[in-house]
Write an enzyme that holds these catalytic residues in place. Structure first.
Site, PDB file in Angstrom:
ATOM      1  N   GLU A  91       0.839  -1.203   0.000  1.00  0.00           N
ATOM      2  CA  GLU A  91       0.000   0.000   0.000  1.00  0.00           C
ATOM      3  C   GLU A  91       0.871   1.248   0.000  1.00  0.00           C
ATOM      4  O   GLU A  91       2.003   1.227   0.484  1.00  0.00           O
ATOM      5  CB  GLU A  91      -0.826   0.080   1.290  1.00  0.00           C
ATOM      6  CG  GLU A  91      -1.451  -1.193   1.703  1.00  0.00           C
ATOM      7  CD  GLU A  91      -1.985  -1.160   3.138  1.00  0.00           C
ATOM      8  OE1 GLU A  91      -2.451  -2.205   3.575  1.00  0.00           O
ATOM      9  OE2 GLU A  91      -1.921  -0.109   3.811  1.00  0.00           O
ATOM     10  N   CYS A 337      -0.723   2.433   8.288  1.00  0.00           N
ATOM     11  CA  CYS A 337       0.019   1.404   7.571  1.00  0.00           C
ATOM     12  C   CYS A 337      -0.489  -0.007   7.840  1.00  0.00           C
ATOM     13  O   CYS A 337      -0.815  -0.367   8.946  1.00  0.00           O
ATOM     14  CB  CYS A 337       1.513   1.504   7.883  1.00  0.00           C
ATOM     15  SG  CYS A 337       1.951   1.082   9.557  1.00  0.00           S
TER      16      CYS A 337
HETATM   17  N1  SAH Z   1       9.179  -0.010  10.121  1.00  0.00           N
HETATM   18  C1  SAH Z   1       9.334   1.410  10.158  1.00  0.00           C
HETATM   19  C2  SAH Z   1       8.372   2.182   9.276  1.00  0.00           C
HETATM   20  C3  SAH Z   1       6.947   1.715   9.167  1.00  0.00           C
HETATM   21  S1  SAH Z   1       5.795   2.079  10.431  1.00  0.00           S
HETATM   22  C4  SAH Z   1       9.282   1.893  11.568  1.00  0.00           C
HETATM   23  O1  SAH Z   1       9.074   1.104  12.465  1.00  0.00           O
HETATM   24  O2  SAH Z   1       9.516   3.075  11.791  1.00  0.00           O
HETATM   25  C5  SAH Z   1       5.528   3.816  10.378  1.00  0.00           C
HETATM   26  C6  SAH Z   1       5.240   4.405  11.749  1.00  0.00           C
HETATM   27  O3  SAH Z   1       3.907   4.096  12.203  1.00  0.00           O
HETATM   28  C7  SAH Z   1       6.186   3.892  12.809  1.00  0.00           C
HETATM   29  O4  SAH Z   1       6.568   4.957  13.635  1.00  0.00           O
HETATM   30  C8  SAH Z   1       5.310   2.918  13.562  1.00  0.00           C
HETATM   31  O5  SAH Z   1       5.824   2.666  14.835  1.00  0.00           O
HETATM   32  C9  SAH Z   1       3.985   3.630  13.543  1.00  0.00           C
HETATM   33  N2  SAH Z   1       2.815   2.810  13.829  1.00  0.00           N
HETATM   34  C10 SAH Z   1       2.597   1.531  13.509  1.00  0.00           C
HETATM   35  N3  SAH Z   1       1.390   1.127  13.960  1.00  0.00           N
HETATM   36  C11 SAH Z   1       0.833   2.178  14.566  1.00  0.00           C
HETATM   37  C12 SAH Z   1      -0.418   2.381  15.237  1.00  0.00           C
HETATM   38  N4  SAH Z   1      -1.322   1.406  15.361  1.00  0.00           N
HETATM   39  N5  SAH Z   1      -0.662   3.609  15.725  1.00  0.00           N
HETATM   40  C13 SAH Z   1       0.254   4.598  15.594  1.00  0.00           C
HETATM   41  N6  SAH Z   1       1.444   4.463  14.993  1.00  0.00           N
HETATM   42  C14 SAH Z   1       1.730   3.258  14.487  1.00  0.00           C
END
Ligand code: SAH
Length: 348
Positions: A91, A337
């Site tokens: 996505e 995401c």
């Molecule tokens: N793997 C990378 C990038 C992808 S996630 C990372 O961990 O940074 C992108 C961002 O969204 C990251 O900061 C992740 O921790 C956050 N994220 C994932 N799930 C989330 C949720 N349910 N609520 C808020 N932030 C979330």
């Protein structure tokens, strides 16, 4: 499967062109079409038909076999849902800001990192995306948007969709070089953000690549006890190695570090957590991005109440930490995401 056109660099394309006995100026013509966003060799109308057939026999152009687009009714956010040639799903999200369009892309189909609050982790890991597949996310968005907005261009890019970019380091680096200095897109590295859960050796490696992008680090906790629970990677690279790596990244690149922090009710959202976060990241140019947690079905973790978010923000400000609360865009289209990939996999 045939290699992708967008995975070839200039020299590789030159060698392939020569191998078909075509003159060298054809390379420039192909690169021009790439720059204009062509999605097939048949669109490259100034190439001789027989050369186009040769190219078709050797290379794929499009990286996806199906694309669906979900548009938010609340704001200008659009979610692009791709089926790759082998059936994997990824996505990307297109957001419209005052300063232009920003795209958030996936770097892997699925993720191995297993963060407790993240939808992407829930259905496991498929595979790494190639450089061409990451470029493909952008080419498809550009084609879709230019139907209604002929001048559409992507100004900002964030690597924050599905996947851990540092776990697909070589391909991501090739992609970053292509997107900032290849024929298409030409996005300024200063307008690119890469988000990582904290794979420390790769943070050090990236600091030596001389790409002036913005590093975001998903911190989400001020202590190892809490971070171990939320993010398994912390057991390999705990805070006493992660934070010095961020500091070193800053010292090498002089680029401000952004820390992502999702506020989770009764887990990491207390005033005492804000104070210890402030202590942890003091002493270098850092900014905290607070994210009200997106609820993930099947998870017990949930969003911090508004009152607690304000208290947390104000505590950081009192501690002289630069902080903003991230605006939620595309709330009605599951723009966070991993959410659509999850729905698709549950449907099949
Ligand atoms: N793997 C990378 C990038 C992808 S996630 C990372 O961990 O940074 C992108 C961002 O969204 C990251 O900061 C992740 O921790 C956050 N994220 C994932 N799930 C989330 C949720 N349910 N609520 C808020 N932030 C979330």
């Amino acid at each position: 499967m045939k290699p992708f056109l967008w995975d070839l660099d200039h020299d590789e394309l030159t060698r392939l062109t020569a191998s078909f006995g075509a003159p060298k100026f054809r390379v420039g013509q192909i690169e021009n079409w790439i720059a204009r966003g062509a999605l097939s060799f048949d669109e490259m109308t100034n190439l001789p038909a027989s050369f186009r057939e040769d190219l078709k026999s050797a290379l794929n152009v499009r990286t996806v076999r199906d694309l669906s687009v979900v548009e938010s009714a609340l704001d200008d956010t659009k979610k692009f849902f791709y089926t790759l040639l082998d059936g994997e799903h990824v996505e990307a999200v297109l957001m419209h800001y005052e300063y232009g369009y920003s795209v958030c892309i996936s770097t892997q189909a699925g993720c191995k990192m297993g963060c407790a609050f993240c939808a992407s982790s829930r259905l496991g890991f498929g595979r790494n995306l190639s450089c061409a597949e990451m470029l493909g996310e952008l080419f498809e968005i550009t084609r879709f948007m230019r139907e209604t907005h002929p001048d559409f261009r992507i100004g900002h890019l964030v690597l924050m969709g599905i996947g851990e970019p540092m776990d697909n380091y070589e391909n991501v680096l090739k992609f970053l070089r292509a997107v900032t200095s290849g024929p298409a897109f030409q996005i300024s590295a200063r307008n690119v953000s890469l988000s990582t859960c904290g794979i420390v050796p790769k943070i050090h490696a990236l600091s030596r690549e001389s790409i002036p992008l913005t590093l975001s680090v998903s911190l989400h906790a001020p202590t190892d006890a809490i971070r171990d629970r939320l993010m398994p990677i912390n057991r390999t690279y705990p805070l006493n190695v992660l934070i010095p790596a961020c500091r070193a990244y800053y010292e090498t690149t002089k680029r401000r570090i952004y820390f992502e922090y999702a506020l989770i009710k009764d887990v990491n959202d207390g005033v005492e957590h804000a104070r210890s976060l402030a202590g942890l990241i003091r002493g270098f140019d850092a900014h905290v991005n607070l994210i009200p947690m997106n609820d993930v079905p099947g998870s017990k973790l949930c969003k911090s109440p508004e009152k607690q978010q304000i208290l947390f923000t104000n505590t950081l400000k009192q501690c002289k930490i630069s902080v903003t609360v991230r605006r939620t865009l595309g709330a009605d289209i599951e723009a966070a995401c991993g959410q659509l990939r999850r729905n698709a996999q549950q449907a099949t």
